[in-house]
Design a protein around this motif. Structure first.
Motif, short mmCIF file in Angstrom:
data_model
loop_
_atom_site.label_atom_id
_atom_site.label_comp_id
_atom_site.label_asym_id
_atom_site.label_seq_id
_atom_site.Cartn_x
_atom_site.Cartn_y
_atom_site.Cartn_z
N GLY A 2 -7.58 33.51 40.25
CA GLY A 2 -6.14 33.71 40.38
C GLY A 2 -5.44 33.82 39.04
O GLY A 2 -6.04 33.68 37.97
N TYR A 3 -4.14 34.10 39.09
CA TYR A 3 -3.30 34.26 37.91
C TYR A 3 -2.10 33.33 38.07
O TYR A 3 -1.31 33.48 39.00
N LEU A 4 -1.98 32.36 37.19
CA LEU A 4 -0.87 31.41 37.24
C LEU A 4 -0.15 31.44 35.90
O LEU A 4 -0.76 31.20 34.85
N SER A 5 1.15 31.78 35.92
CA SER A 5 1.87 31.98 34.67
C SER A 5 3.36 31.74 34.87
O SER A 5 3.84 31.59 35.99
N ASP A 6 4.08 31.70 33.74
CA ASP A 6 5.54 31.58 33.79
C ASP A 6 6.21 32.94 33.57
O ASP A 6 7.41 33.01 33.34
N HIS A 7 5.43 34.02 33.61
CA HIS A 7 6.01 35.36 33.47
C HIS A 7 5.14 36.36 34.24
O HIS A 7 4.00 36.09 34.56
N LEU A 8 5.70 37.52 34.53
CA LEU A 8 4.98 38.55 35.26
C LEU A 8 4.00 39.28 34.34
O LEU A 8 4.30 39.52 33.18
N PRO A 9 2.82 39.63 34.84
CA PRO A 9 1.85 40.36 34.01
C PRO A 9 2.44 41.66 33.48
O PRO A 9 3.04 42.43 34.22
N GLY A 10 2.30 41.88 32.18
CA GLY A 10 2.78 43.11 31.57
C GLY A 10 4.26 43.14 31.30
O GLY A 10 4.78 44.14 30.80
N ASN A 13 9.73 39.49 29.99
CA ASN A 13 10.61 38.40 30.42
C ASN A 13 9.78 37.16 30.75
O ASN A 13 8.77 37.22 31.45
N LYS A 14 10.21 36.02 30.21
CA LYS A 14 9.46 34.79 30.38
C LYS A 14 10.35 33.70 30.93
O LYS A 14 11.48 33.52 30.50
N GLY A 15 9.85 33.01 31.89
CA GLY A 15 10.58 31.87 32.44
C GLY A 15 10.12 30.59 31.78
O GLY A 15 9.66 30.59 30.65
N SER A 16 10.26 29.49 32.48
CA SER A 16 9.77 28.22 31.98
C SER A 16 9.18 27.45 33.15
O SER A 16 9.67 27.54 34.28
N ALA A 17 8.11 26.72 32.87
CA ALA A 17 7.44 25.96 33.92
C ALA A 17 7.07 24.59 33.38
O ALA A 17 6.62 24.45 32.24
N LEU A 18 7.27 23.57 34.19
CA LEU A 18 6.90 22.20 33.84
C LEU A 18 5.81 21.74 34.81
O LEU A 18 6.04 21.69 36.02
N PHE A 19 4.63 21.44 34.26
CA PHE A 19 3.53 20.91 35.07
C PHE A 19 3.36 19.43 34.74
O PHE A 19 3.26 19.05 33.56
N VAL A 20 3.32 18.60 35.78
CA VAL A 20 3.09 17.16 35.60
C VAL A 20 1.89 16.79 36.47
O VAL A 20 2.06 16.37 37.62
N PRO A 21 0.66 16.95 35.95
CA PRO A 21 -0.53 16.68 36.76
C PRO A 21 -0.63 15.21 37.13
O PRO A 21 -0.13 14.33 36.42
N GLY A 22 -1.32 14.96 38.24
CA GLY A 22 -1.58 13.59 38.64
C GLY A 22 -2.88 13.10 38.05
O GLY A 22 -3.02 13.01 36.84
N ILE A 57 -7.29 30.46 29.32
CA ILE A 57 -6.22 29.47 29.31
C ILE A 57 -5.41 29.55 28.02
O ILE A 57 -5.97 29.42 26.92
N ILE A 58 -4.09 29.78 28.14
CA ILE A 58 -3.18 29.67 27.00
C ILE A 58 -2.23 28.52 27.31
O ILE A 58 -1.52 28.52 28.30
N LEU A 59 -2.24 27.53 26.42
CA LEU A 59 -1.51 26.29 26.66
C LEU A 59 -0.11 26.32 26.07
O LEU A 59 0.11 26.87 24.98
N PRO A 60 0.85 25.68 26.74
CA PRO A 60 2.21 25.55 26.21
C PRO A 60 2.31 24.26 25.40
O PRO A 60 1.29 23.68 25.00
N ASP A 61 3.52 23.78 25.17
CA ASP A 61 3.70 22.46 24.59
C ASP A 61 3.06 21.43 25.52
O ASP A 61 3.18 21.52 26.75
N ILE A 62 2.38 20.45 24.92
CA ILE A 62 1.73 19.40 25.69
C ILE A 62 2.21 18.05 25.20
O ILE A 62 2.29 17.81 23.99
N VAL A 63 2.54 17.17 26.12
CA VAL A 63 2.95 15.81 25.78
C VAL A 63 2.13 14.83 26.61
O VAL A 63 2.08 14.93 27.84
N VAL A 64 1.47 13.89 25.92
CA VAL A 64 0.86 12.75 26.60
C VAL A 64 1.86 11.61 26.42
O VAL A 64 2.06 11.10 25.32
N ALA A 65 2.53 11.23 27.52
CA ALA A 65 3.65 10.30 27.46
C ALA A 65 3.18 8.87 27.17
O ALA A 65 2.02 8.51 27.38
#
Length: 219
Positions: A2-10, A13-22, A57-65
């Motif tokens: 699959g393809y999971l992203s904060d923007h459409l392929p090609g 325009n870029k959105g923003s996404a916040l992932f908070v894994p369990g 995988i291209i990673l965004p900002d990462i924070v370990v709280a």
């Protein structure tokens, strides 16, 4: 696949996404692109495993709280994109195991954070080897550094600490066997504790010093 992203392929325009894994982030294949200026992976759980065996995988900002623990599994944790930061906050723990953190972004270990590695080349500031292989690195002189695993001899690596060069808070040696060896590659001054749980230290002609305990006198 699959393809999971904060923007459409090609598209630009870029959105923003916040992932908070369990407790688990599992990646076997496919594409995971987070390129938006405000996208972020936030690890806030008490114990999270990042298990990656494939994928693009291209990673965004990462924070370990603060209070969170991130355990890496596999050979690699994606690629930290340019101008992005991987921040381990104070009182947070990052266990890299044998995983390599790479990319053009910057890795930041804050005061009183903890980082551990099983990588045979330890931690390095200026060389592209060891557990952290990012474009920029900031290791705090008030952070905790842990050497683990079965790789022997394991070298500490040459890592510059800030603001006090050559200083760490706690240094922990927790190898798989009593006979395993960790070799110093630079002088280290320990502000807190030397916790030698298992394994030996070869000073390799470098100094390993601990802060003297103050004696109190009651009159």
């Amino acid at each position: 696949k699959g393809y999971l992203s904060d923007h459409l392929p090609g598209k630009n325009n870029k959105g923003s996404a916040l992932f908070v894994p369990g407790s688990l982030m599992l990646i076997r294949s496919g594409t995971f692109y987070l390129k938006g200026a405000n996208s972020m992976l936030m690890f806030a759980a008490s114990n999270t495993i990042w298990n990656q065996s494939g994928g693009d995988i291209i990673l965004p900002d990462i924070v370990v709280a603060s209070g969170a623990t991130l355990n890496l599994s596999g050979d690699k944790m994606g690629v930290l994109a340019d101008k992005k930061q991987f921040v381990v906050k104070g009182d947070a723990t990052l266990n890299t195991c044998n995983t390599i953190i790479s990319g053009n972004g910057k890795f930041i270990l804050e005061d009183f954070a903890t980082v551990s590695t099983e990588n045979g080349e330890g931690f390095n500031s200026s060389l592209q080897n060891g557990a952290i292989q990012t474009g920029g690195v900031h290791f705090s002189s008030s952070a905790n550094y842990v050497y683990k695993g079965s790789h022997t001899p394991q070298i500490t690596g040459v890592f510059l600490t800030h603001p006090n060069e050559g200083r760490v808070n706690n240094l922990v040696i927790s190898k798989s066997r009593i006979s395993d060896v960790v070799i110093l590659q630079q002088p280290i001054f320990i502000n807190g504790r030397l916790d030698q749980q298992r394994g030996n230290i070869n000073k390799n002609s470098f100094s390993l010093k601990k802060k003297k305990k103050r004696k109190s006198v009651t009159a």
